[in-house]
Design a protein around this motif. Sequence first.
Motif, mmCIF file in Angstrom:
data_model
loop_
_atom_site.group_PDB
_atom_site.id
_atom_site.type_symbol
_atom_site.label_atom_id
_atom_site.label_comp_id
_atom_site.label_asym_id
_atom_site.label_seq_id
_atom_site.Cartn_x
_atom_site.Cartn_y
_atom_site.Cartn_z
ATOM 1 N N LEU A 66 -5.015 136.876 117.815
ATOM 2 C CA LEU A 66 -4.439 136.872 116.455
ATOM 3 C C LEU A 66 -5.002 138.012 115.598
ATOM 4 O O LEU A 66 -4.668 138.134 114.428
ATOM 5 C CB LEU A 66 -4.731 135.531 115.755
ATOM 6 C CG LEU A 66 -4.167 134.281 116.453
ATOM 7 C CD1 LEU A 66 -4.588 133.034 115.714
ATOM 8 C CD2 LEU A 66 -2.657 134.355 116.569
ATOM 9 N N GLN A 67 -5.915 138.799 116.188
ATOM 10 C CA GLN A 67 -6.540 139.964 115.541
ATOM 11 C C GLN A 67 -7.148 139.635 114.166
ATOM 12 O O GLN A 67 -6.791 140.240 113.149
ATOM 13 C CB GLN A 67 -5.529 141.096 115.408
ATOM 14 C CG GLN A 67 -5.044 141.575 116.760
ATOM 15 C CD GLN A 67 -4.035 142.692 116.668
ATOM 16 O OE1 GLN A 67 -3.350 142.856 115.659
ATOM 17 N NE2 GLN A 67 -3.947 143.487 117.708
ATOM 18 N N PRO A 68 -8.075 138.645 114.146
ATOM 19 C CA PRO A 68 -8.733 138.326 112.866
ATOM 20 C C PRO A 68 -9.832 139.352 112.612
ATOM 21 O O PRO A 68 -10.146 140.155 113.499
ATOM 22 C CB PRO A 68 -9.333 136.954 113.145
ATOM 23 C CG PRO A 68 -9.644 136.998 114.586
ATOM 24 C CD PRO A 68 -8.627 137.865 115.245
ATOM 25 N N PRO A 69 -10.482 139.358 111.420
ATOM 26 C CA PRO A 69 -11.625 140.244 111.217
ATOM 27 C C PRO A 69 -12.719 139.881 112.237
ATOM 28 O O PRO A 69 -12.853 138.711 112.628
ATOM 29 C CB PRO A 69 -12.088 139.942 109.790
ATOM 30 C CG PRO A 69 -11.264 138.814 109.293
ATOM 31 C CD PRO A 69 -10.174 138.522 110.243
ATOM 32 N N ILE A 70 -13.483 140.904 112.645
ATOM 33 C CA ILE A 70 -14.463 140.726 113.743
ATOM 34 C C ILE A 70 -15.463 139.615 113.450
ATOM 35 O O ILE A 70 -15.903 138.883 114.346
ATOM 36 C CB ILE A 70 -15.150 142.088 114.050
ATOM 37 C CG1 ILE A 70 -15.812 142.059 115.445
ATOM 38 C CG2 ILE A 70 -16.200 142.476 113.013
ATOM 39 C CD1 ILE A 70 -14.835 142.207 116.539
ATOM 40 N N GLY A 71 -15.801 139.443 112.181
ATOM 41 C CA GLY A 71 -16.780 138.423 111.785
ATOM 42 C C GLY A 71 -16.300 137.022 112.126
ATOM 43 O O GLY A 71 -17.105 136.128 112.429
ATOM 44 N N ALA A 72 -14.965 136.813 112.137
ATOM 45 C CA ALA A 72 -14.409 135.483 112.413
ATOM 46 C C ALA A 72 -14.632 135.083 113.869
ATOM 47 O O ALA A 72 -14.547 133.906 114.222
ATOM 48 C CB ALA A 72 -12.913 135.470 112.086
ATOM 49 N N LEU A 73 -14.917 136.083 114.739
ATOM 50 C CA LEU A 73 -15.106 135.790 116.164
ATOM 51 C C LEU A 73 -16.565 135.501 116.513
ATOM 52 O O LEU A 73 -16.870 135.058 117.617
ATOM 53 C CB LEU A 73 -14.642 136.986 117.014
ATOM 54 C CG LEU A 73 -13.165 137.388 116.913
ATOM 55 C CD1 LEU A 73 -12.897 138.612 117.769
ATOM 56 C CD2 LEU A 73 -12.263 136.244 117.369
ATOM 57 N N SER A 74 -17.461 135.797 115.556
ATOM 58 C CA SER A 74 -18.887 135.774 115.919
ATOM 59 C C SER A 74 -19.364 134.389 116.389
ATOM 60 O O SER A 74 -20.146 134.284 117.341
ATOM 61 C CB SER A 74 -19.749 136.280 114.763
ATOM 62 O OG SER A 74 -19.479 135.498 113.627
ATOM 63 N N ALA A 75 -18.876 133.316 115.769
ATOM 64 C CA ALA A 75 -19.317 131.968 116.180
ATOM 65 C C ALA A 75 -18.876 131.693 117.620
ATOM 66 O O ALA A 75 -19.655 131.190 118.449
ATOM 67 C CB ALA A 75 -18.724 130.924 115.232
ATOM 68 N N ALA A 76 -17.631 132.073 117.957
ATOM 69 C CA ALA A 76 -17.109 131.843 119.315
ATOM 70 C C ALA A 76 -17.869 132.694 120.326
ATOM 71 O O ALA A 76 -18.188 132.231 121.442
ATOM 72 C CB ALA A 76 -15.612 132.169 119.357
#
Length: 580
Positions: A48-58
């Motif tokens: 979904l190409q979110p901002p990179i910070g949104a992926l950090s938890a995953a």
Amino acid sequence: MREWLRLMSWARQDWKGLVPAAVAAVMTVFSHAGLLAAGAYLLSLAALQPPIGALSAAVAAVRFFGLSRAVCRYLERWSAHRVTFDLLAKLRVKYYQRLEQAPAKAVSAVNGALLERLTGDVEVLQYFYLRVLLPAVVAGAALLGIWLFLGQFSQGLPLAVTLFFLLTGLGLPALLRRLEQPHEEQIQEKREQFCAVLTDALAGMTEIHAGSRQTVWRERLVRAGGELAAAQEQRFRLAGLQDAGCGFLTQAAISAVLVLAAAGVRGGEIRGVHLAMLVLAVWSMFEAAQPLSHIFGHSRETLAAAGRLFGSGEDVRPASGMKSGHWQPSSVETGHSRLLVKDLTVRYQEAGQNALEQVSLDLPPGRKLAVVGSSGAGKSTLLSVLLGLWPYQEGSATLDGLELSEWDPDRLCSHFSVVTQDTYLFAASLRDNILLARPRASEAELAAAVSLASLDGLVARLPRGLDTVPGQNGRTLSGGERQRVAIARAYLKAAPVWLLDEPTNGLDAATAAAIMHSILTLAGDKTVLMATHRLVETKLMDEILVLDGGRVAEKGNFQSLTATGGLFGRLWRLEQDRLQ
Ligand code: ADP
């Protein structure tokens, strides 16, 4: 059921080892599910190409579960195997101790089958912890995890997954169980038969060669091996069917989750980004259902093995055994023991013929008694009973006034120096073989025993003297030399009673006479009970007991018995005729 309880009580003893193993196993399954779920979620979210910070938890979750899975898997394997092998070692020792309590019965069992129990059956018991207990705990935890995790997304999902989980882990195996059962019993039976033939062939190698029976025995072995392989093939076919069924049900569960979750996404109940995560999490949870599917097979195998092990432990009920706190006479220290046997009756099988019937004898300290009779008369049986190796059904046999069955086996045996017709030599040095009788004997005592048993000639000839290993069962020694080792042991033990079971059997007349001379000289004023079929050896004995078909036919000394025309007189004349 009794075997279950016994195995559980075994497991309880080592719960401190089993609990960490179970915790690590559960954590491994959860870490695996967490890794796949976090990975799937990460990929779906990234798409979904979110901002990179949104992926950090995953990303952090993938790293964490990746590492924890490896660590937990290692801990699980290490702790589960450690505790299992520890338990198996204890079980082996326990089973061996049970056999030791009734060695006569153990010896009379088929050796191959006994060996198979000590190795194969004990080995099978590892399945109880590794493949029955642990998978059950892990599957229970996985099911709980499925409910807690999927329940957050939909009510239908956990229900559907539980249904497939139970079908895979319990339904299918239960269905195949009935088909497998007869094969299990057959496999065990065929395995024991194969081991028995193999042990027999190895033990009787000389006779097989001498009789040119190699082809017959080879065929026998091939046949027994073939029957075992055929029985195993049937079982493996069913195991293959079960694996295929498990795989099919796992895929069906994943498909069901996909269909239900997709419907949830369409209905707005589940977010699309969670779809792949749910499917992969369920897939990984089924890792716990697959070992569950083998629980029936393994538990049946382990229970059967436990039944044979514990069961055979029971039937080797000790012939003698001290009641706790029971007073034990200490005549072994004083060197004077009195054996008194009254109306003794012994049967090998419950309904079988009596091997001894109403036998009575009195053996005060210093008396030399010979027990004679033709083969099968009951001589060896009498000695086995006196040694506490075989139980007696009727009558009484006492040593220093205490019934043999009341004696502590070790203390009872400490009263006897024993020489049997076929002395066993362990695969150890000659020194260790002699010291078996008294491990703490001094060098001087050992040298005296060697010299008095006329072994010094042999020791001088051997390349490393007393430290020479004469091969398994003294293969490199003659029959007479092996008997001399037994005499040295008997002398070294210095027990008050000498029990001799045809000590000159199979030896030529000159060697037999020399052995008898050594025995009677070394026994000195000790009590002697000697079973023999060489009547000439009874001349020097105080009393002779003639057994016939397990009953006392005659009693007396050599002169009185040869003077009458009874059984002993007839046997004596036969022996004389044979020698002329
Ligand atoms: P002997 O030493 O005088 O040759 P045994 O005491 O060995 O005689 O045997 C007495 C009888 O008991 C024989 O009929 C023999 O077949 C039987 N017998 C001996 N040992 C066993 C056994 N372990 N199981 C069943 N029968 C046995």
